[in-house]
Design an enzyme around this catalytic site. Structure first.
Site, PDB file in Angstrom:
ATOM      1  N   LYS A  94      26.181 -68.150 120.954  1.00 12.08           N
ATOM      2  CA  LYS A  94      27.347 -68.578 121.747  1.00 12.08           C
ATOM      3  C   LYS A  94      26.919 -68.757 123.200  1.00 12.08           C
ATOM      4  O   LYS A  94      26.142 -67.950 123.728  1.00 12.08           O
ATOM      5  CB  LYS A  94      28.438 -67.514 121.625  1.00 12.08           C
ATOM      6  CG  LYS A  94      29.776 -67.864 122.254  1.00 12.08           C
ATOM      7  CD  LYS A  94      30.764 -66.711 121.994  1.00 12.08           C
ATOM      8  CE  LYS A  94      32.130 -66.964 122.604  1.00 12.08           C
ATOM      9  NZ  LYS A  94      33.045 -65.798 122.392  1.00 12.08           N
TER      10      LYS A  94
ATOM     11  N   SER B 199      37.697 -67.334 121.231  1.00  6.91           N
ATOM     12  CA  SER B 199      36.930 -68.305 121.973  1.00  6.91           C
ATOM     13  C   SER B 199      35.681 -68.798 121.235  1.00  6.91           C
ATOM     14  O   SER B 199      35.137 -69.850 121.575  1.00  6.91           O
ATOM     15  CB  SER B 199      36.507 -67.705 123.311  1.00  6.91           C
ATOM     16  OG  SER B 199      35.629 -66.613 123.113  1.00  6.91           O
TER      17      SER B 199
ATOM     18  N   SER C 298      37.583 -62.776 119.742  1.00  8.40           N
ATOM     19  CA  SER C 298      36.875 -64.063 119.766  1.00  8.40           C
ATOM     20  C   SER C 298      35.784 -64.254 118.726  1.00  8.40           C
ATOM     21  O   SER C 298      35.273 -65.363 118.568  1.00  8.40           O
ATOM     22  CB  SER C 298      36.275 -64.308 121.134  1.00  8.40           C
ATOM     23  OG  SER C 298      37.281 -64.743 121.997  1.00  8.40           O
TER      24      SER C 298
HETATM   25  N1  GLN Z   1      41.741 -64.947 122.588  1.00  6.34           N
HETATM   26  C1  GLN Z   1      41.575 -63.789 123.422  1.00  6.34           C
HETATM   27  C2  GLN Z   1      41.756 -64.153 124.870  1.00  6.34           C
HETATM   28  O1  GLN Z   1      42.056 -65.253 125.118  1.00  6.34           O
HETATM   29  C3  GLN Z   1      40.262 -63.148 123.164  1.00  6.34           C
HETATM   30  C4  GLN Z   1      39.160 -63.713 123.924  1.00  6.34           C
HETATM   31  C5  GLN Z   1      37.839 -63.072 123.587  1.00  6.34           C
HETATM   32  O2  GLN Z   1      37.747 -62.243 122.704  1.00  6.34           O
HETATM   33  N2  GLN Z   1      36.846 -63.432 124.342  1.00  6.34           N
HETATM   34  O3  GLN Z   1      41.622 -63.353 125.731  1.00  6.34           O
END
Ligand code: GLN
Length: 524
Positions: free
Chosen positions: A84, A159, A183
């Site tokens: 990532k 994400s 994420s």
């Molecule tokens: N979707 C969550 C957020 O927007 C988690 C993001 C993540 O785990 N990096 O914060």
């Protein structure tokens, strides 16, 4: 074996064939690079922001030579992996999908990257994400969204949508992701792949671009529980460069995954179901039905199902968005137009440091990142600190206590990973709150620092899209989580036949159809 067949192999199968000398790492890497070329570029799934074909092939050839020479190799040597793009790597850019870091190349490797290099896993490239890992759909990437390999008009989660979609579309058998609020697990859930949030502190965060440091955690994306366990074993373990790194020995995750999949592997295990989550509003009926099927399969495999109360569960989302934004506002203060990537000078007026910073941030950060920085700065301001940050910390403590109490009654907990299957592009971008609700089931885990794994539970009857369920275990009991998850995977395989879980989405057909539709549009 044909190139197409090589990309269907799990990491464990590929490792065995490599060890037996039946395939070479170069063949394996080439097959995956070809598939990325055919389905992963910007006009395809847009899974990769950077592909390092030369680097990956060089590692592969060197591994093949050493294997031929009989040198000792790590079991995953020669098995390719994607990373990532918020995990830093030398030799190729790291952008966190932000314009503010466009073109930046890290002078050092993240500890997890160092470990995959030591094991000599070829790194295929860097995968797309929501800018600085903020989002649940990959729509907040500055470089365009990733498409879901099961339906091109749908989000791949976020994400880590790029990593999950790459793994689900068989462009890579494994990927490294980050999970701050879900994420890794939520994208795994909506792409029909496996994703793990390890115990906080058990995998080094050194070299993960910080979003919210008390919540950030690196973990594996894979297509099977065993594959996730194999990668997890490699990246876990103490790291003196990370001050929150635990001193623990690495658990026997792969052995537990194998044991869980064996006959009777989860007999007698107590599996807790969180009442508040089962009844939470917004859970899609097709998702609820698959969770119920999973529980039935677990019961048939000899597990005991117990109902658990988590009274403070409803405070999790609010607490997370306050604590996370507060940490974000502090962590992102370093992007100032001086030390990294982008630098923008004000269009008119004096070029002072403040004005360069303001112009750089205005141009370099996207709207979601700005929203969170502003929210966090506000929550931490002197007059509101106690009311917001202080209260959120207290709620976090209550949630941790809820988990402690839950694990007195159950060995692991089972919950849906995402309340819905993959939604359509644009459906939630105008309403940040509805996007934040995608994390309702994943963030309590990050707040408590406990390990959790999302496992495919089949396709929803509503829309034919993948559903994931997650197993949650107590802190430092990641091995138990693997045992339970592999138990479910085996039980579902038995119930439905392997193809449903290992099925490959028909990406080529979908892309060809959408290409034809575009071409028709042009000729009209
Ligand atoms: N979707 C969550 C957020 O927007 C988690 C993001 C993540 O785990 N990096 O914060």
């Amino acid at each position: 074996m044909s190139a197409a067949d090589l990309t269907t192999l799990t990491a464990a199968q590929a490792a065995d064939l490599l060890a037996a000398g039946e395939i070479t790492s170069e063949q394996l890497v080439r097959a995956h690079l070809e598939r990325i070329e055919a389905t992963g570029r910007a006009d395809g799934l847009n899974t990769f922001l950077h592909v390092d074909a030369e680097g990956a092939l060089a590692t592969a050839r060197a591994v093949d030579e050493d294997r031929a020479a009989g040198k000792p190799l790590h079991p995953l040597a020669g098995v390719p992996v994607a990373v990532k793009d918020n995990i830093v790597t030398t030799g190729q850019p790291t952008t966190a999908a932000s314009k503010i870091l466009d073109g930046w190349v890290s002078p050092y490797d993240a500890t997890v990257v160092e470990r995959i290099r030591q094991a000599r896993m070829p790194i295929l490239g860097k995968t797309n994400l929501d800018e600085f890992a903020m989002g649940s759909s990959t729509e907040h990437s500055a470089f365009g969204p990733t498409r879901n390999p099961w339906a091109l008009d749908r989000i791949p989660g976020g994400s880590g949508g790029g990593a999950a979609a790459a793994v689900a579309a068989h462009q890579a058998p494994l990927a490294l992701g980050t999970d701050t609020g879900g994420s890794i697990r939520q994208p795994a859930s909506v792409t029909g792949s496996v994703g793990v949030h390890p115990t906080y502190g058990s995998v080094s965060r050194y070299g993960a671009i910080a979003m919210a440091s008390s919540l950030d955690q690196i973990g594996p994306h894979a297509r099977t529980v065993l594959d996730a366990a194999l990668l997890h074993e490699l990246i876990a373990g103490h790291d003196p460069k990370d001050s929150t790194s635990l001193p623990d020995e690495v658990g026997d995750f792969a052995a537990q995954a194998r044991a869980g999949a064996a006959e009777g592997g989860i007999r007698g295990m107590r599996i807790g179901v969180i009442r508040q989550l089962q009844q939470a509003e917004g859970i899609q009926p097709g998702v609820a039905a698959r969770v119920a099927d999973a529980l039935e399969a677990l019961r048939e495999a000899g597990a005991e199902i117990v109902e658990i109360d988590m009274p403070h569960y409803r405070y999790a989302l609010g607490a997370y968005y306050l604590l996370m934004s507060s940490e974000v506002s502090s962590n992102l203060a370093k992007y100032d137009g001086v030390r990294w990537g982008l630098r923008v000078e004000p269009e008119e007026g004096p070029v002072t440091i403040e004005r360069v910073m303001a112009a750089t941030r205005a141009a370099g950060f996207g709207p979601e990142v700005k929203r969170r920085i502003i929210l966090g700065t506000y929550a931490l301001s002197a007059g509101y600190y106690d009311a917001y940050y202080g209260s959120a910390q207290k709620a976090r403590t209550r949630i941790i206590e809820d988990f402690t109490a839950a694990f007195e009654q159950a060995d692991v907990l089972l919950a849906p990973t995402s309340p819905t299957t993959a939604f359509r592009f644009g459906e939630k971008t105008d309403d940040p709150l509805s996007m934040y609700l995608s994390d309702i089931a994943t963030i309590p885990i990050n707040l408590a620092g406990v390990p959790a794994i999302s496992v495919p539970a089949g396709l929803s009857e509503d829309d034919g899209l993948p559903v994931g369920v997650q197993f949650i275990a107590p802190v430092r009991e990641d091995a138990r989580m693997y045992r339970a998850a592999a138990g479910l995977e085996a039980a579902l395989e038995k119930a439905w036949g392997a193809p449903l879980l290992q099925r490959r989405p028909a990406v080529e057909d979908l892309l060809a159809a959408s290409g034809e539709a575009d071409a028709e549009g042009v000729s009209e």
